[in-house]
Enzyme design. Structure first.
Site, PDB file in Angstrom:
ATOM      1  N   ASN A 220      -2.278   1.387 -11.189  1.00 43.22           N
ATOM      2  CA  ASN A 220      -3.430   1.948 -10.739  1.00 43.22           C
ATOM      3  C   ASN A 220      -3.956   1.198  -9.518  1.00 43.22           C
ATOM      4  OD1 ASN A 220      -6.698   2.581 -10.757  1.00 43.22           O
ATOM      5  ND2 ASN A 220      -6.481   0.506 -11.016  1.00 43.22           N
TER       6      ASN A 220
ATOM      7  N   TYR B 277      -3.694   7.415   4.102  1.00 43.29           N
ATOM      8  CA  TYR B 277      -4.184   7.478   2.806  1.00 43.29           C
ATOM      9  C   TYR B 277      -3.624   8.542   1.962  1.00 43.29           C
ATOM     10  CZ  TYR B 277      -6.897   6.942  -1.420  1.00 43.29           C
ATOM     11  OH  TYR B 277      -7.381   6.851  -2.870  1.00 43.29           O
TER      12      TYR B 277
ATOM     13  N   GLY C 159      -4.352  -3.475 -11.135  1.00 46.29           N
ATOM     14  CA  GLY C 159      -5.824  -3.407 -10.658  1.00 46.29           C
ATOM     15  C   GLY C 159      -6.991  -3.364 -11.825  1.00 46.29           C
TER      16      GLY C 159
ATOM     17  N   ASN D 184      -0.220 -10.353  -5.863  1.00 52.05           N
ATOM     18  CA  ASN D 184      -0.272  -9.309  -4.812  1.00 52.05           C
ATOM     19  C   ASN D 184       0.892  -8.202  -4.705  1.00 52.05           C
ATOM     20  OD1 ASN D 184      -0.403  -8.242  -2.579  1.00 52.05           O
ATOM     21  ND2 ASN D 184      -0.215  -9.958  -1.000  1.00 52.05           N
TER      22      ASN D 184
ATOM     23  N   SER E  99      -4.647  10.285  -5.989  1.00 50.33           N
ATOM     24  CA  SER E  99      -5.837  10.919  -5.809  1.00 50.33           C
ATOM     25  C   SER E  99      -5.863  12.249  -5.355  1.00 50.33           C
ATOM     26  CB  SER E  99      -6.222   9.897  -4.485  1.00 50.33           C
ATOM     27  OG  SER E  99      -7.199  10.618  -3.641  1.00 50.33           O
TER      28      SER E  99
ATOM     29  N   LYS F  82      -0.732   8.883  -0.922  1.00 46.85           N
ATOM     30  CA  LYS F  82      -1.187   9.265  -2.392  1.00 46.85           C
ATOM     31  C   LYS F  82      -0.126  10.776  -2.764  1.00 46.85           C
ATOM     32  CE  LYS F  82      -4.173   6.385  -3.396  1.00 46.85           C
ATOM     33  NZ  LYS F  82      -4.001   5.520  -4.404  1.00 46.85           N
TER      34      LYS F  82
END
Length: 252
Positions: free
Chosen positions: A87, A153, A9, A60, A140, A157
């Site tokens: 990342n 999400y 990323g 991907n 995160s 994480k």
């Protein structure tokens, strides 16, 4: 000997900031991208401008076949891997009762499954070449906090942080270190982000983190100064996790 790194990323935001910083610090790098080809190309051009080497690889990473392709392409240009920065990820939010299967699968496939096999592949290269490498997983502060509308999400994480601990203990015998960085609000310029000032009420230091600050942390965790650090989650969120009540209760 020139050290090399892969940043997944790496065409936008935090990943791009890490790639640029590592080039400035003397690394050669590979960056992966899925849709941000322009940003990845900018990293490559920047490397050329300062006499470093960089390659951009389209992949991907929610697909294991593409993860394998990424590493095979990397090894066409580089013969060692010193630092792997996991990342790449996607951020989608929705109320719990409105979260559907497509959204669930999208984040689990890229953010967790993709990360698992990326870290595994990087570790195999380091092990096979007897490189005492550093793997840094970008998670995160949602892994710890309990914000609304991140019922997929946030747990994903958290899974990354837990996974990194397991990888750290199994890779310790190869002197490969695995650590996690968990940013909070970060000034990446993404259109999905709120206005900074509208979030300051829940951030004690009243500012956002920058990609450059995350990059500095990656470099530290991958340096000889951090040779004894593995299995650690470094939260960089300007104190956001410290708040459990209205900011004014703390005199902020």
């Amino acid at each position: 000997m020139v050290k090399t790194a892969i940043i997944t990323g790496g065409g936008t935001g935090i990943g791009k900031g890490i790639a640029i910083k590592m080039l400035d610090e003397g690394f050669d790098v590979a960056v992966t991208y899925n849709s941000s080809s322009a940003g990845a190309d900018e990293v490559v051009e920047y490397a050329k401008s300062i006499g470093r080497k960089a390659v951009a690889i389209k992949a991907n990473l929610s697909q294991v076949a593409d993860v394998e392709y990424m590493f095979s392409e990397f090894l066409k240009s580089f013969d060692r891997l010193d630092v792997f920065v996991n990342n790449a990820g996607i951020t989608k939010t929705a109320p719990f009762l409105e979260t559907d299967e497509d959204m669930f699968n999208l984040m689990c496939d890229l953010d967790f499954k993709g990360s698992f096999f990326c870290v595994q592949g990087a570790a195999k290269i380091m092990r096979d070449r007897n490189i005492e490498g550093s793997i840094v997983v970008i998670s995160s502060n949602n892994a710890i906090a309990h914000f609304a509308n991140v019922s997929v999400y946030g747990p994903v994480k958290a899974a990354l942080c837990k996974f990194a601990e397991h990888a750290a203990i199994e890779l310790a015998k190869y002197k490969i270190r695995v650590n996690t960085i968990s940013p909070g609000w970060t000034d990446t310029g993404a259109s999905r982000l709120d206005a900074k000032e509208d979030t300051y009420y829940k951030i004690p230091l009243k500012k956002w983190t920058t990609p450059e600050e995350i990059a500095d942390a990656v470099l530290y965790l991958s340096s000889d100064s951090a040779i004894s650090i593995t299995g650690v989650n470094l939260v960089i969120d300007n104190g956001a996790l410290l708040l459990s009540d209205k900011a004014e209760r703390y005199g902020l």
